[in-house]
Scaffold this motif. Structure first.
Motif, PDB file in Angstrom:
ATOM      1  N   LEU A  31      -5.810   1.935  -4.801  1.00  0.00           N
ATOM      2  CA  LEU A  31      -6.893   1.838  -5.785  1.00  0.00           C
ATOM      3  C   LEU A  31      -7.852   3.017  -5.674  1.00  0.00           C
ATOM      4  O   LEU A  31      -8.287   3.580  -6.680  1.00  0.00           O
ATOM      5  CB  LEU A  31      -7.671   0.535  -5.535  1.00  0.00           C
ATOM      6  CG  LEU A  31      -8.818   0.241  -6.484  1.00  0.00           C
ATOM      7  CD1 LEU A  31      -8.289  -0.102  -7.867  1.00  0.00           C
ATOM      8  CD2 LEU A  31      -9.675  -0.902  -5.963  1.00  0.00           C
ATOM      9  N   ARG A  34      -9.849   8.602  -1.182  1.00  0.00           N
ATOM     10  CA  ARG A  34     -10.985   8.966  -0.319  1.00  0.00           C
ATOM     11  C   ARG A  34     -10.793  10.399   0.134  1.00  0.00           C
ATOM     12  O   ARG A  34      -9.714  10.749   0.614  1.00  0.00           O
ATOM     13  CB  ARG A  34     -11.027   8.047   0.907  1.00  0.00           C
ATOM     14  CG  ARG A  34     -11.088   6.595   0.538  1.00  0.00           C
ATOM     15  CD  ARG A  34     -10.782   5.697   1.730  1.00  0.00           C
ATOM     16  NE  ARG A  34     -10.916   4.311   1.336  1.00  0.00           N
ATOM     17  CZ  ARG A  34      -9.920   3.563   0.883  1.00  0.00           C
ATOM     18  NH1 ARG A  34      -8.702   4.057   0.785  1.00  0.00           N
ATOM     19  NH2 ARG A  34     -10.126   2.313   0.525  1.00  0.00           N
ATOM     20  N   TYR A 166      -3.060  -2.966  -3.354  1.00  0.00           N
ATOM     21  CA  TYR A 166      -1.716  -3.340  -3.815  1.00  0.00           C
ATOM     22  C   TYR A 166      -0.785  -3.680  -2.664  1.00  0.00           C
ATOM     23  O   TYR A 166       0.356  -4.078  -2.914  1.00  0.00           O
ATOM     24  CB  TYR A 166      -1.114  -2.206  -4.652  1.00  0.00           C
ATOM     25  CG  TYR A 166      -1.898  -1.976  -5.919  1.00  0.00           C
ATOM     26  CD1 TYR A 166      -1.736  -2.821  -7.015  1.00  0.00           C
ATOM     27  CD2 TYR A 166      -2.834  -0.956  -6.008  1.00  0.00           C
ATOM     28  CE1 TYR A 166      -2.474  -2.641  -8.172  1.00  0.00           C
ATOM     29  CE2 TYR A 166      -3.579  -0.770  -7.162  1.00  0.00           C
ATOM     30  CZ  TYR A 166      -3.394  -1.617  -8.234  1.00  0.00           C
ATOM     31  OH  TYR A 166      -4.135  -1.442  -9.371  1.00  0.00           O
TER      32      TYR A 166
HETATM   33  N1  LIG Z   1     -16.255  -7.680  -0.742  1.00  0.00           N
HETATM   34  C1  LIG Z   1     -14.999  -7.835  -1.198  1.00  0.00           C
HETATM   35  N2  LIG Z   1     -14.552  -9.085  -1.443  1.00  0.00           N
HETATM   36  C2  LIG Z   1     -13.302  -9.257  -1.917  1.00  0.00           C
HETATM   37  N3  LIG Z   1     -12.424  -8.263  -2.173  1.00  0.00           N
HETATM   38  C3  LIG Z   1     -12.845  -7.006  -1.947  1.00  0.00           C
HETATM   39  C4  LIG Z   1     -14.141  -6.721  -1.441  1.00  0.00           C
HETATM   40  N4  LIG Z   1     -14.263  -5.382  -1.314  1.00  0.00           N
HETATM   41  C5  LIG Z   1     -13.092  -4.847  -1.729  1.00  0.00           C
HETATM   42  N5  LIG Z   1     -12.244  -5.813  -2.110  1.00  0.00           N
HETATM   43  C6  LIG Z   1     -10.889  -5.651  -2.662  1.00  0.00           C
HETATM   44  O1  LIG Z   1     -10.101  -4.853  -1.800  1.00  0.00           O
HETATM   45  C7  LIG Z   1      -9.158  -4.099  -2.576  1.00  0.00           C
HETATM   46  C8  LIG Z   1      -9.292  -2.640  -2.234  1.00  0.00           C
HETATM   47  O2  LIG Z   1      -8.975  -2.462  -0.886  1.00  0.00           O
HETATM   48  P1  LIG Z   1      -8.769  -1.012  -0.270  1.00  0.00           P
HETATM   49  O3  LIG Z   1      -9.918  -0.148  -0.641  1.00  0.00           O
HETATM   50  O4  LIG Z   1      -8.465  -1.208   1.169  1.00  0.00           O
HETATM   51  O5  LIG Z   1      -7.480  -0.541  -1.083  1.00  0.00           O
HETATM   52  P2  LIG Z   1      -6.815   0.886  -1.205  1.00  0.00           P
HETATM   53  O6  LIG Z   1      -6.853   1.559   0.136  1.00  0.00           O
HETATM   54  O7  LIG Z   1      -7.365   1.640  -2.353  1.00  0.00           O
HETATM   55  O8  LIG Z   1      -5.355   0.467  -1.628  1.00  0.00           O
HETATM   56  P3  LIG Z   1      -4.032   0.164  -0.764  1.00  0.00           P
HETATM   57  O9  LIG Z   1      -4.483  -0.464   0.520  1.00  0.00           O
HETATM   58  O10 LIG Z   1      -3.244  -0.726  -1.648  1.00  0.00           O
HETATM   59  O11 LIG Z   1      -3.407   1.523  -0.563  1.00  0.00           O
HETATM   60  C9  LIG Z   1      -9.491  -4.341  -4.046  1.00  0.00           C
HETATM   61  O12 LIG Z   1      -8.616  -5.286  -4.591  1.00  0.00           O
HETATM   62  C10 LIG Z   1     -10.919  -4.865  -3.979  1.00  0.00           C
HETATM   63  O13 LIG Z   1     -11.228  -5.719  -5.078  1.00  0.00           O
END
Ligand SMILES: Nc1ncnc2c1ncn2[C@@H]1O[C@H](COP(=O)(O)OP(=O)(O)OP(=O)(O)O)[C@@H](O)[C@H]1O
Length: 400
Positions: A31, A34, A166
């Motif tokens: 998503l 960074r 995801y």
């Molecule tokens: N406070 C929160 N409560 C619930 N869900 C959250 C919260 N903060 C973030 N998320 C969820 O966590 C997910 C994003 O997580 P993260 O940033 O670890 O993903 P990413 O590193 O971009 O993707 P991936 O891990 O799939 O490569 C999203 O679905 C977001 O809605």
């Protein structure tokens, strides 16, 4: 803010131009992308990995929570199952970051690229080619996300549970190395919850209410859907919670527990017991979809590693990623795993990182630490190395 004691002294000798050599640390999350400089505690930018395109190779970066969306553009991504499958677009994406957001000079900057636990040799070779042929970085180092997360906790043996957008990964790390047979990936992650909530909420309000774009009439359907998910995600992160046990959900008290969210068009969205039901899917996914719950993924991963390591892993489970932010997740997971019959004895102990920032960006922070160490230069594959040996050399440079 710098990571304490990690930065300036380690880079060159403090001359005025040392800045241009600070490694650029980059992670393409499912998503969020960074990116930022080695030695910092937080990535400088956190932007959507999805981008807008108009059919040619030109891409436009997106913003979370933006009131306007690019017009007549479709949503696109260069990732498939968390891995880059279109390096040409990934290079264009970096070029846009460079032009619009960060002004790095790639030809004088080493790139630290964070790769996913199940990344393959083939994906890595293509990455090396793109980094030196089209992105034109001066040097490259690649390291696996879960190992970097483990550096943040400063533990060599842990069972890392990274539940992001995801993917949910369970990765056993034994004495600093990934135990590849125990790595498990599941699609049950944050966006699985976002989709489920979307289905509930779209049935409660008019579709257009789940929209924050002022230029709604001029955007494509894929952009509208992207914007709706952006809002659903925002509401989700403020409201969902796990109960201590599955049975507790039936105690939902309409008068006390109902939440109201005001949508951008002022319609009121009533949030009922879906705020407890939907995160439950992490532990009890819909049976027809054939996914395993988080506790079962952990059990399976532990049972795949050698018996002598199981006890220590069970006692060092570390949970990171966006989903680890769901209130009560750690407590609930502790309870669920303690109730399982796992083929080993020992106490279950679940940790997370000290700060929210480390939890949300654990692998990036780990990368920032490694890239700021004085020995980092020795790990790099340079452009000259690439010209002499080709992309295959990276296999001798990676540490896992
Ligand atoms: N406070 C929160 N409560 C619930 N869900 C959250 C919260 N903060 C973030 N998320 C969820 O966590 C997910 C994003 O997580 P993260 O940033 O670890 O993903 P990413 O590193 O971009 O993707 P991936 O891990 O799939 O490569 C999203 O679905 C977001 O809605």
């Amino acid at each position: 803010m710098y990571l304490p004691g990690r930065r300036k002294d380690n880079f060159k000798d403090g001359t005025t131009d040392y800045c241009k050599n600070i490694p650029f640390v980059l992670e393409f999350g499912g998503l969020t992308t960074r990116a930022g400089y080695a030695g910092y505690e937080t990535p400088t930018i956190q932007i959507p990995t999805d981008y807008a395109t108009k059919g040619n190779n030109e891409i436009e970066l997106l913003e979370f929570y933006s009131p306007k969306a690019p017009e007549n553009s479709e949503i696109s991504s260069f990732l498939s199952q968390g891995m880059v499958n279109n390096w040409e677009q990934a290079s264009n994406f970096i070029e846009q970051i460079n032009k619009k957001l960060m002004q790095i000079n790639p030809s004088e900057t080493p790139l630290f690229l964070i790769e996913q636990a199940l990344s393959t040799k083939d994906v890595r070779q293509k990455c090396v080619e793109a980094v030196f042929e089209s992105m034109n970085f001066a040097a490259l180092f690649i390291h696996k996300a879960p190992v970097l997360s483990s550096y943040v906790l400063a533990k060599e043996t842990i069972l890392l549970v990274d539940s992001g957008a995801y993917s949910t990964y369970v990765v056993p790390i034994v004495e600093g190395y990934v135990n590849q047979k125990g790595v498990i990936r599941s699609d049950v992650a944050g966006e699985y919850l976002t989709k489920s909530l979307g289905n509930v909420w779209k049935s409660k309000v008019e579709h257009e209410s789940l929209n924050r774009f002022t230029n709604y009439a001029k955007i494509t359907q894929s952009m509208k859907n992207w914007g709706a998910n952006d809002i659903i995600r925002e509401i989700k992160s403020r409201n969902i919670k796990l109960k201590e046990t599955r049975q507790d959900i039936i105690k939902f008290n309409h008068a006390v527990d109902t939440q109201i969210f005001e949508l951008p068009d002022k319609q009121k969205l009533e949030i009922l017991n879906e705020m407890f039901e939907v995160p439950e899917l992490l532990f009890n996914p819909i049976p027809e979809e054939n996914f395993m719950g988080l506790q079962d993924l952990i059990k399976q991963s532990i049972e795949r590693v050698d018996a002598e390591n199981r006890r220590e892993l069970l006692n060092n489970i570390m949970v990171v990623g966006g989903n680890s932010m769901i209130p009560n997740l750690i407590e609930r997971l502790q309870r669920e795993i303690t109730q399982l019959e796992i083929n080993t004895s020992g106490r279950v102990k679940i940790y997370t990182t000290q700060t929210i920032n480390e939890r949300a960006h654990s692998s990036w922070v780990g990368g920032s630490i490694v890239a700021s160490m004085s020995t980092f230069d020795n790990l790099l594959m340079t452009k000259r190395d690439y010209d002499e040996h080709g992309p295959i050399l990276i296999e001798r440079k990676v540490l896992f």
